[in-house]
Design a protein around this motif. Structure first.
Motif, PDB file in Angstrom:
ATOM      1  N   SER A  94     -25.758  16.767  34.613  1.00 58.36           N
ATOM      2  CA  SER A  94     -25.125  18.086  34.581  1.00 58.36           C
ATOM      3  C   SER A  94     -26.052  19.078  35.266  1.00 58.36           C
ATOM      4  CB  SER A  94     -24.868  18.526  33.139  1.00 58.36           C
ATOM      5  OG  SER A  94     -24.402  19.866  33.098  1.00 58.36           O
ATOM      6  N   LEU A  95     -25.481  19.909  36.114  1.00 59.87           N
ATOM      7  CA  LEU A  95     -26.298  20.864  36.866  1.00 59.87           C
ATOM      8  C   LEU A  95     -26.913  21.933  35.975  1.00 59.87           C
ATOM      9  CD1 LEU A  95     -23.991  21.179  39.979  1.00 59.87           C
ATOM     10  CD2 LEU A  95     -26.275  20.168  39.943  1.00 59.87           C
ATOM     11  N   THR A  96     -26.450  22.045  34.735  1.00 59.57           N
ATOM     12  CA  THR A  96     -27.034  22.997  33.795  1.00 59.57           C
ATOM     13  C   THR A  96     -27.915  22.315  32.751  1.00 59.57           C
ATOM     14  OG1 THR A  96     -25.042  22.883  32.412  1.00 59.57           O
ATOM     15  CG2 THR A  96     -25.151  24.658  34.046  1.00 59.57           C
ATOM     16  N   PRO A 133     -20.020  26.578  33.447  1.00 56.14           N
ATOM     17  CA  PRO A 133     -20.848  26.838  34.625  1.00 56.14           C
ATOM     18  C   PRO A 133     -21.183  25.568  35.411  1.00 56.14           C
ATOM     19  CG  PRO A 133     -21.613  28.176  32.816  1.00 56.14           C
ATOM     20  CD  PRO A 133     -20.584  27.247  32.240  1.00 56.14           C
ATOM     21  N   ALA A 134     -21.408  24.465  34.700  1.00 58.08           N
ATOM     22  CA  ALA A 134     -21.706  23.198  35.380  1.00 58.08           C
ATOM     23  C   ALA A 134     -20.489  22.678  36.128  1.00 58.08           C
ATOM     24  CB  ALA A 134     -22.197  22.165  34.381  1.00 58.08           C
ATOM     25  N   VAL A 135     -19.282  22.872  35.563  1.00 52.28           N
ATOM     26  CA  VAL A 135     -18.056  22.451  36.249  1.00 52.28           C
ATOM     27  C   VAL A 135     -17.897  23.246  37.544  1.00 52.28           C
ATOM     28  CG1 VAL A 135     -15.537  22.384  36.126  1.00 52.28           C
ATOM     29  CG2 VAL A 135     -16.891  21.771  34.117  1.00 52.28           C
ATOM     30  N   VAL A 136     -18.072  24.552  37.463  1.00 52.39           N
ATOM     31  CA  VAL A 136     -17.918  25.409  38.643  1.00 52.39           C
ATOM     32  C   VAL A 136     -18.971  25.074  39.695  1.00 52.39           C
ATOM     33  CG1 VAL A 136     -17.988  27.796  39.480  1.00 52.39           C
ATOM     34  CG2 VAL A 136     -16.828  27.256  37.320  1.00 52.39           C
ATOM     35  N   ALA A 137     -20.213  24.885  39.254  1.00 50.53           N
ATOM     36  CA  ALA A 137     -21.286  24.539  40.185  1.00 50.53           C
ATOM     37  C   ALA A 137     -21.015  23.189  40.846  1.00 50.53           C
ATOM     38  CB  ALA A 137     -22.627  24.514  39.459  1.00 50.53           C
ATOM     39  N   SER A 138     -20.478  22.248  40.087  1.00 53.47           N
ATOM     40  CA  SER A 138     -20.150  20.936  40.645  1.00 53.47           C
ATOM     41  C   SER A 138     -19.074  21.050  41.708  1.00 53.47           C
ATOM     42  CB  SER A 138     -19.678  19.993  39.529  1.00 53.47           C
ATOM     43  OG  SER A 138     -20.714  19.735  38.606  1.00 53.47           O
ATOM     44  N   ALA A 139     -18.128  21.956  41.507  1.00 49.58           N
ATOM     45  CA  ALA A 139     -17.077  22.162  42.501  1.00 49.58           C
ATOM     46  C   ALA A 139     -17.662  22.686  43.810  1.00 49.58           C
ATOM     47  CB  ALA A 139     -16.026  23.125  41.957  1.00 49.58           C
ATOM     48  N   VAL A 140     -18.586  23.629  43.710  1.00 46.41           N
ATOM     49  CA  VAL A 140     -19.244  24.136  44.920  1.00 46.41           C
ATOM     50  C   VAL A 140     -20.047  23.024  45.581  1.00 46.41           C
ATOM     51  CG1 VAL A 140     -20.882  25.821  45.832  1.00 46.41           C
ATOM     52  CG2 VAL A 140     -19.341  26.472  43.973  1.00 46.41           C
ATOM     53  N   LEU A 141     -20.760  22.255  44.786  1.00 50.52           N
ATOM     54  CA  LEU A 141     -21.559  21.147  45.311  1.00 50.52           C
ATOM     55  C   LEU A 141     -20.684  20.153  46.059  1.00 50.52           C
ATOM     56  CD1 LEU A 141     -24.220  19.569  45.495  1.00 50.52           C
ATOM     57  CD2 LEU A 141     -23.723  18.623  43.221  1.00 50.52           C
ATOM     58  N   ARG A 142     -19.520  19.840  45.509  1.00 43.68           N
ATOM     59  CA  ARG A 142     -18.629  18.867  46.146  1.00 43.68           C
ATOM     60  C   ARG A 142     -17.986  19.415  47.414  1.00 43.68           C
ATOM     61  NH1 ARG A 142     -18.921  13.417  45.344  1.00 43.68           N
ATOM     62  NH2 ARG A 142     -20.014  13.136  43.366  1.00 43.68           N
ATOM     63  N   CYS A 143     -18.026  20.713  47.614  1.00 42.36           N
ATOM     64  CA  CYS A 143     -17.495  21.309  48.844  1.00 42.36           C
ATOM     65  C   CYS A 143     -18.503  21.273  49.991  1.00 42.36           C
ATOM     66  CB  CYS A 143     -17.071  22.757  48.597  1.00 42.36           C
ATOM     67  SG  CYS A 143     -15.480  22.916  47.742  1.00 42.36           S
ATOM     68  N   MET A 144     -19.732  20.953  49.669  1.00 41.78           N
ATOM     69  CA  MET A 144     -20.759  20.899  50.701  1.00 41.78           C
ATOM     70  C   MET A 144     -20.521  19.716  51.643  1.00 41.78           C
ATOM     71  SD  MET A 144     -23.100  23.224  50.644  1.00 41.78           S
ATOM     72  CE  MET A 144     -23.196  24.693  49.617  1.00 41.78           C
ATOM     73  N   PRO A 145     -20.865  19.883  52.923  1.00 42.56           N
ATOM     74  CA  PRO A 145     -20.837  18.720  53.827  1.00 42.56           C
ATOM     75  C   PRO A 145     -21.672  17.598  53.231  1.00 42.56           C
ATOM     76  CG  PRO A 145     -21.237  20.735  55.058  1.00 42.56           C
ATOM     77  CD  PRO A 145     -21.320  21.106  53.599  1.00 42.56           C
ATOM     78  N   GLU A 146     -21.293  16.370  53.534  1.00 43.39           N
ATOM     79  CA  GLU A 146     -21.956  15.223  52.892  1.00 43.39           C
ATOM     80  C   GLU A 146     -23.466  15.236  53.100  1.00 43.39           C
ATOM     81  OE1 GLU A 146     -21.504  10.333  52.717  1.00 43.39           O
ATOM     82  OE2 GLU A 146     -19.995  11.568  53.728  1.00 43.39           O
ATOM     83  N   ASP A 147     -23.907  15.639  54.289  1.00 48.42           N
ATOM     84  CA  ASP A 147     -25.349  15.624  54.552  1.00 48.42           C
ATOM     85  C   ASP A 147     -26.093  16.781  53.880  1.00 48.42           C
ATOM     86  OD1 ASP A 147     -24.348  17.647  56.139  1.00 48.42           O
ATOM     87  OD2 ASP A 147     -25.451  17.068  57.946  1.00 48.42           O
ATOM     88  N   GLN A 148     -25.340  17.712  53.287  1.00 44.69           N
ATOM     89  CA  GLN A 148     -25.961  18.827  52.582  1.00 44.69           C
ATOM     90  C   GLN A 148     -25.863  18.686  51.065  1.00 44.69           C
ATOM     91  OE1 GLN A 148     -27.759  21.486  53.817  1.00 44.69           O
ATOM     92  NE2 GLN A 148     -27.693  20.203  55.652  1.00 44.69           N
TER      93      GLN A 148
END
Length: 222
Positions: A94-96, A133-148
């Motif tokens: 979990s990111l939190t 907050p961890a769910v929302v942060a995970s959503a942003v993380l999953r939107c990142m390009p794969e190499d990022q």
């Protein structure tokens, strides 16, 4: 591989994403104790291992929806290491989670140097969000390009104390996303993507049911 975590975060119920919240056989191993006995320097280190009849690692996830091809792509494996590595490790974090941050900010670099970069181990990262907050942060993380993905995950763990526990966490996530090259509009879109959040939570619940995950980080090894 032996990774010892002093403590782990207990899993609590994660809220199912809603409109309101958008706006606001393998062994699962979690080691939560550490030996107090110092090793005898005069004795050789012996590690007991066993071979499991598993050609590759598998893990549960929700059924694929043909209408959500974009989300399926975003939820694909994000890894460190070669696909040819004989040992696969799936980390649920979990990111939190403060203990997840401690692992990523410390032990992971040693594992990477000694095992991942040498082709022995591949790490596969999966989210197990403990709160909204961890769910929302995970959503942003999953939107990142794969190499990022891995660099941005590292940034969020490194800066966890600065964003994860305040009411302004969404604003902080936008700031970090912009630093990583994701525009503010895209970051906001990701944070408000309920289908993506539901998929993250769905995969989390499927893994929890399969491996009886009770704390984070949890590691599943083939």
């Amino acid at each position: 591989i032996e990774t010892v975590m002093e403590k782990t975060e207990p899993v609590q119920d994660t809220p199912t994403p809603t409109e309101d919240s958008a706006e606001s056989t393998q062994d699962a191993t979690t080691v939560d104790t550490i030996s107090s006995e110092a090793p005898d320097a005069n004795k050789p280190v012996v590690v007991d291992t066993k071979k499991l009849p598993i050609p590759d690692i598998t893990y549960p996830k929700v059924a694929t929806d043909p209408a959500n091809a974009d989300i399926d792509a975003m939820m694909g494996d994000r890894v460190l290491g070669s696909n040819d590595a004989p040992i696969k490790v799936v980390e649920y974090s979990s990111l939190t989670c403060s203990h997840c941050a401690a692992f990523h900010n410390g032990d992971l670099s040693k594992i990477k140097e000694n095992y991942i970069d040498t082709g022995k181990v591949q790490f596969i990262f999966k989210e197990y969000p403990l709160n909204q907050p961890a769910v929302v942060a995970s959503a942003v993380l999953r939107c990142m390009p794969e190499d990022q993905f891995v660099p941005f995950m590292g940034l969020l763990f490194e800066q966890q104390q600065n964003w994860a526990y305040g009411a302004d966490y969404r604003d902080k996530l936008v700031q970090y996303a912009k630093l990583a090259g994701l525009g503010e509009e895209k970051a906001q879109e990701c944070m408000n993507n309920l289908d993506l959040q539901k998929r993250i939570v769905g995969d989390m619940k499927a893994a929890g049911d399969e491996y009886k995950i009770a704390s984070t980080p949890t590691f599943v090894v083939n």
